[in-house]
Design a protein around this motif. Structure first.
Motif, PDB file in Angstrom:
ATOM      1  N   HIS A 237      28.200 -30.891  -8.152  1.00 11.74           N
ATOM      2  CA  HIS A 237      28.108 -31.558  -9.526  1.00 11.74           C
ATOM      3  C   HIS A 237      27.550 -32.729  -9.180  1.00 11.74           C
ATOM      4  O   HIS A 237      26.886 -33.362  -9.537  1.00 11.74           O
ATOM      5  CB  HIS A 237      29.514 -31.563 -10.952  1.00 11.74           C
ATOM      6  CG  HIS A 237      28.575 -30.866 -11.848  1.00 11.74           C
ATOM      7  ND1 HIS A 237      26.894 -31.331 -12.892  1.00 11.74           N
ATOM      8  CD2 HIS A 237      29.022 -32.765 -12.679  1.00 11.74           C
ATOM      9  CE1 HIS A 237      27.308 -32.543 -13.422  1.00 11.74           C
ATOM     10  NE2 HIS A 237      28.590 -33.663 -13.234  1.00 11.74           N
ATOM     11  N   SER A 241      24.458 -35.315  -8.931  1.00  8.44           N
ATOM     12  CA  SER A 241      25.452 -36.374  -9.900  1.00  8.44           C
ATOM     13  C   SER A 241      24.876 -37.564  -8.770  1.00  8.44           C
ATOM     14  O   SER A 241      23.690 -38.303  -9.651  1.00  8.44           O
ATOM     15  CB  SER A 241      26.488 -36.668 -10.216  1.00  8.44           C
ATOM     16  OG  SER A 241      26.527 -35.333 -10.911  1.00  8.44           O
ATOM     17  N   TYR A 300      32.584 -32.753 -16.290  1.00  9.86           N
ATOM     18  CA  TYR A 300      31.135 -32.727 -16.064  1.00  9.86           C
ATOM     19  C   TYR A 300      30.543 -34.348 -16.056  1.00  9.86           C
ATOM     20  O   TYR A 300      29.613 -34.480 -15.465  1.00  9.86           O
ATOM     21  CB  TYR A 300      30.320 -31.429 -16.393  1.00  9.86           C
ATOM     22  CG  TYR A 300      30.681 -29.560 -15.658  1.00  9.86           C
ATOM     23  CD1 TYR A 300      29.545 -29.898 -14.326  1.00  9.86           C
ATOM     24  CD2 TYR A 300      31.984 -28.829 -15.756  1.00  9.86           C
ATOM     25  CE1 TYR A 300      29.966 -28.884 -13.950  1.00  9.86           C
ATOM     26  CE2 TYR A 300      31.940 -28.284 -15.589  1.00  9.86           C
ATOM     27  CZ  TYR A 300      31.203 -27.340 -14.020  1.00  9.86           C
ATOM     28  OH  TYR A 300      31.167 -26.935 -12.786  1.00  9.86           O
ATOM     29  N   SER A 301      30.474 -34.320 -17.780  1.00  7.04           N
ATOM     30  CA  SER A 301      29.612 -35.799 -17.682  1.00  7.04           C
ATOM     31  C   SER A 301      30.338 -36.473 -18.003  1.00  7.04           C
ATOM     32  O   SER A 301      29.932 -37.647 -17.270  1.00  7.04           O
ATOM     33  CB  SER A 301      29.995 -35.090 -19.612  1.00  7.04           C
ATOM     34  OG  SER A 301      29.353 -36.915 -20.076  1.00  7.04           O
ATOM     35  N   GLU A 304      29.399 -36.991 -13.960  1.00  6.00           N
ATOM     36  CA  GLU A 304      28.204 -37.681 -14.091  1.00  6.00           C
ATOM     37  C   GLU A 304      27.480 -38.904 -14.017  1.00  6.00           C
ATOM     38  O   GLU A 304      27.353 -39.796 -13.873  1.00  6.00           O
ATOM     39  CB  GLU A 304      27.435 -36.675 -15.146  1.00  6.00           C
ATOM     40  CG  GLU A 304      25.722 -37.870 -15.283  1.00  6.00           C
ATOM     41  CD  GLU A 304      24.822 -36.903 -16.181  1.00  6.00           C
ATOM     42  OE1 GLU A 304      24.010 -35.610 -16.167  1.00  6.00           O
ATOM     43  OE2 GLU A 304      25.094 -37.165 -16.840  1.00  6.00           O
ATOM     44  N   SER A 343      22.656 -41.940 -18.154  1.00  7.07           N
ATOM     45  CA  SER A 343      23.125 -40.812 -19.090  1.00  7.07           C
ATOM     46  C   SER A 343      22.302 -39.970 -20.166  1.00  7.07           C
ATOM     47  O   SER A 343      22.091 -38.756 -20.219  1.00  7.07           O
ATOM     48  CB  SER A 343      24.577 -40.402 -19.639  1.00  7.07           C
ATOM     49  OG  SER A 343      25.488 -40.762 -18.517  1.00  7.07           O
TER      50      SER A 343
END
Length: 911
Positions: A237, A241, A300-301, A304, A343
């Motif tokens: 991930h 990103s 995860y957010s 990123e 985002s």
């Protein structure tokens, strides 16, 4: 001049007005490191030249905790002296150009501050922002001194097979000669000049995920993510990103990757989230490592966002950097804005973009607004500091981002209503003017304005820059008047800003206010400003510049409900005396998602404040009214609203945010009222929560996208509410189902939500669930952080949380020296659990003072951040206020405090 005193003597306040360019420039730096945990040898060879714009002065180089062995000027021994922590050289070559060689040693393994060169898990790392490079070698450790670096690392190949620094690898191999058996080297050259705070090195046992990409311009680049062996399965991930960040920055702003390779390295010992060192970003593992078994949707957010943030610094912070640390928001505020836009642009639909905006504003309101109202209040561009580490704040970052967002709003035009094209033009001009320079916030604002000469920003720039110079949160007061005979509606606005430390009288700000009008039936009304030829649509941007102004809309057939500050177009406090009926209308119908959410928050906040006032005189609280509960039921059952948006609307305002609305704060009363409101919603909407859980619990194969994450968030909220209702109803069914879901969960989000629901509801099954969680994840550091944090942040029933926190600190897995672990327990209790921290017996404050003092001797940066937990102590009711004052006094009474902590404590105690 204000002076504080630490163990080494007086500490002087540093002021922006005193900025002076350095007497010398450093053009090249050639560093050679012989890496050893106990005694690292650093040979620093520099070429310097006198600054012709500064009168002749001696050369003063910064250094801390270094053992100085040799100083040579042009290859010859040189006389020098020490002034405090500075190495001072005089009688330098008359022509002002010379070579300087400095040989020092340091002990990285003893460096618990995690600044400069330090050891973590038997590997070497650096953290040089803001003033860590002076712990590596003597240097002009300031951001306006930009030099070209060549770095050679030498070490035991078996212990440190990976040797990394900034830029491009130009040579590597085995070291020859006697005594170098088993040793190797790597030489790195950075093709771009940089300030010392962007220097980095890493050496250790690491594995790497690699990805080659081709830019829009056809250039090939190597992307690498380095982690400890065993963590490779958690790097996909982060790599995705990083690739998305590279693509986005080139597409949105025309800014390509300017290096052959770009590296990310993760370490578990790190004071911050990550660091944007040129081409070699060093990250806290929290913002790199993720797989569905160990990381939540929020993780995860965050990965990123942080990966994007540090990559975007490659241009906004590295290629153009700060002239001095007072300009910190030049890079941080701008880059937060860029990572927020990144985002949002990655979101699949408008509702997900709105959710992201609401989440960002919620952080601003719960963290930055209190800072603006407290003893550490400072402008986005501060005027003074004692310790620069204390100014890496939500004001610099989040409020700074809002200032940049307002710039984008103010360069909007009829052809570019969002201002995105105009802002991109401004960025292009900014880089054309200042690439490779160290500049100021004024330089940035001027570039955005000059690129848009017909914009409101260009017209109002001198006044707009008050957002940089004036501290505090402006209060925007509004009233509305409908004239039925004239078929017009007038909004009257006034602005003010409360006094902050060092600033009393504030001049009016430029405040962009996005407006809408909604009919009583919920229809969006066309808006035609008085004296204009035609309506401008169903929204209108009003730019306020005076202390009081008004705007009138015509051809309005009924009294409308004003929708003010749509999208939160300015970081202000809005006062408008909405009726409950008006708020319910906005909650149900406003086409602007932010103000729809805001209407629900205002209704809940109104009930909370009323209940707190009522509970001061009676034994009970009034609670939520039927209309609000029915409105929440409508939101929860709404067929088209996004699940993530529903979860945000149904989340009550935090205890911290409620406290900020009160003049005198009784934390226990606030906690009791909010918990009663939660329980009321849980019971009144029991069937609706069951429906929500059943409708959102199954999401197929795990994906961390916004839609799936929103569904999991709403299912988790429903489960928590069902467990809360079960506690009050003595029902064991839902706790049992929740425990089973905890055991069967196929991802960390669902597992953590179930465990949190059991803890929040105070159910007995929380105990075996916690034991099972620890047993299953005892070898996963980041998951254990969650385990610690959930217990330290648990709802306090009977005062049991503080004893539990003390037990957690004695747990074999607790490590005070690891910032993540310290934050998971101590910060989760002191900073994020007001109902447990603010005890009537003052024991929470006593615990806080002990930990601040203990951490200060290990890591002053972490200690200073903990010290801020009592920033707002003067608002507390008795007996909290006196107990908090005594605890702060105990810390202030220490003679050996770091500058970091002493500055925070002194400001807290100041009148």
């Amino acid at each position: 001049m204000l002076q504080l005193r630490d163990a080494e003597g007086p500490t002087t306040v540093i002021r922006r007005a005193d900025y002076a360019a350095p007497a010398y420039w450093i053009d090249t730096v050639n560093l050679t490191f012989d890496l050893d945990p106990l005694k690292t040898r650093v040979l620093n060879k520099m070429t310097l030249r006198r600054n012709p714009d500064v009168a002749a002065q001696c050369l003063k180089l910064d250094g801390e905790e270094l053992n100085l062995a040799r100083v040579l000027v042009n290859g010859q021994g040189a006389s020098f002296k020490m002034e405090g922590k500075q190495l001072v050289l005089d009688n330098l070559p008359a022509d002002g150009t010379f070579e300087l060689e400095i040989f020092t040693t340091c002990a990285p393994v003893k460096n618990t501050s995690l600044t400069g060169l330090y050891v973590s898990n038997d590997s070497f790392f650096t953290q040089c922002e803001a003033e860590g490079f002076r712990r590596i070698t003597y240097f002009l450790d300031r951001p306006d001194v930009m030099a070209s670096y060549t770095v050679t690392l030498r070490a035991d190949k078996r212990k440190y097979p990976v040797l990394l620094s900034n830029g491009n690898l130009v040579a590597s191999g085995a070291l020859a000669g006697v005594g170098n058996e088993g040793r190797h080297f790597a030489t790195w050259v950075d093709p771009h000049k940089k300030p010392s705070y962007l220097f980095a090195l890493v050496a250790g046992q690491l594995v790497c995920r690699e990805q080659r990409i081709t830019s829009r311009g056809g250039k090939d680049h190597l992307l690498q993510v380095y982690v400890r062996p065993g963590d490779m399965d958690k790097t996909e991930h982060a790599m995705n990103s990083l690739m998305a960040s590279v693509v986005w920055d080139e597409a949105r702003f025309g800014l390509p990757l300017d290096l052959e390779r770009f590296m990310i390295v993760a370490t578990s010992d790190f004071n911050m989230g990550a660091m944007e060192n040129k081409g070699l970003n060093i990250f806290n593992t929290k913002y790199v490592l993720a797989n569905q078994a160990t990381a939540t949707d929020a993780d995860y957010s965050n990965i990123e966002s942080v990966v994007g943030h540090e990559y975007f610094h490659n241009w906004t912070g590295n290629r153009i950097t700060c002239r001095d640390w007072f300009q910190l928001s030049l890079k941080e505020g701008l880059t937060v804005f860029r990572d927020q836009e990144f985002s949002m642009d990655l979101c699949a639909d408008a509702s997900a973009r709105a959710v992201k905006r609401i989440e960002d504003v919620r952080v601003l309101r719960t963290a930055q607004f209190p800072e603006d109202a407290g003893p550490m209040a400072h402008p986005v561009r501060p005027d003074s500091y004692i310790e620069i580490n204390n100014f890496y704040t939500v004001t610099i970052y989040e409020k700074g981002a809002e200032v940049v967002r307002m710039m984008q709003t103010l360069v909007a035009s009829s052809n570019d209503p969002m201002g995105r094209e105009g802002f991109a033009k401004g960025m292009t001009l900014y880089f054309a003017r200042h690439d490779g320079q160290a500049v100021t916030c004024d330089d940035f604002a001027q570039a955005i304005a000059d690129a848009n000469p017909d914009s409101a920003l260009a017209r109002l720039l001198p006044q707009f820059k008050r957002w940089y110079s004036q501290a505090g949160t402006p209060r925007l007061q509004a009233t509305g008047h409908y004239d039925a005979a004239a078929r017009s509606y007038t909004l009257n606005f006034s602005q003010s800003c409360a006094a902050t430390p060092g600033q009393s009288d504030k001049e009016p700000f430029v405040i962009p206010v996005n407006l809408g009008l909604v009919s009583a039936s919920g229809a969006a009304l066309l808006m035609q400003v008085q004296d204009s030829a035609a309506p401008s649509g169903d929204s209108h941007l009003f730019v306020m510049t005076q202390a009081s102004e008004s705007i009138t809309f015509v051809n309005i057939d009924e009294e409308p409900v004003p929708s003010i500050l749509r999208g939160f177009t300015a970081p202000v406090l809005l006062d408008f005396d909405y009726s409950d009926t008006q708020l319910l209308t906005l909650l149900a119908n406003d086409p602007d998602p932010f103000n729809r959410w805001e209407a629900g928050q205002r209704l809940a906040l109104r009930s909370a404040i009323h209940s707190i006032a009522a509970s001061a005189d009676t034994t009970g609280a009034t609670g939520l009214n039927d209309a609000y509960i029915e409105a929440m039921r409508s939101v929860l059952r709404h067929p088209t609203l996004d699940a993530a948006f529903k979860e945000l609307v149904l989340t009550l305002p935090s205890e911290t945010y409620i406290a900020e609305q009160l003049d005198v704060v009784d934390p226990q009363r606030i906690h009791a009222v909010r918990e009663a409101m939660r329980a009321q919603l849980a019971t009144a909407l029991a069937e609706d929560w069951q429906w929500a859980f059943e409708a959102h619990k199954d999401n197929g194969a795990y994906r961390p996208d916004a839609l799936s994450a929103g569904r999991r968030a709403l299912a988790g909220m429903a489960l928590s509410q069902l467990c809360l209702a079960a506690r009050d109803n003595a029902d064991s069914v839902w706790p049992g189902k929740t425990y089973q879901r905890f055991k069967d969960a196929g991802n960390m989000t669902d597992r953590a939500n179930a465990l949190s629901a059991l803890l929040s509801g105070g159910h007995a099954l929380a105990t075996p669930a916690l034991a099972r969680f620890h047993s299953q994840f005892k070898n996963e550091e980041l998951v254990l952080d969650k385990w610690f944090a959930m217990q330290a942040g648990a709802c306090d029933r009977g005062g049991q949380v503080l004893p539990a926190v003390r037990q957690l600190m004695a747990h074999p897995d607790f490590q005070l020296r690891n910032p993540n672990r310290a934050r998971s327990v101590i910060f989760s209790y002191c900073n994020a659990n007001p109902g447990a921290f603010h005890r009537t017996d003052g024991a929470g404050y006593q615990f806080w003072s002990e930990r601040v003092i203990e951490l200060d001797s290990i890591n002053p940066q972490v200690a200073a951040r903990l010290a801020r937990a009592l920033d707002r102590w003067k608002k507390l009711a008795e007996p909290y206020r006196s107990a908090a004052r005594d605890a702060i006094g105990r810390v202030a009474g220490r003679s050996d405090l770091s500058n970091d902590v002493r500055e925070v404590i002194s400001r807290a105690l100041a009148d």
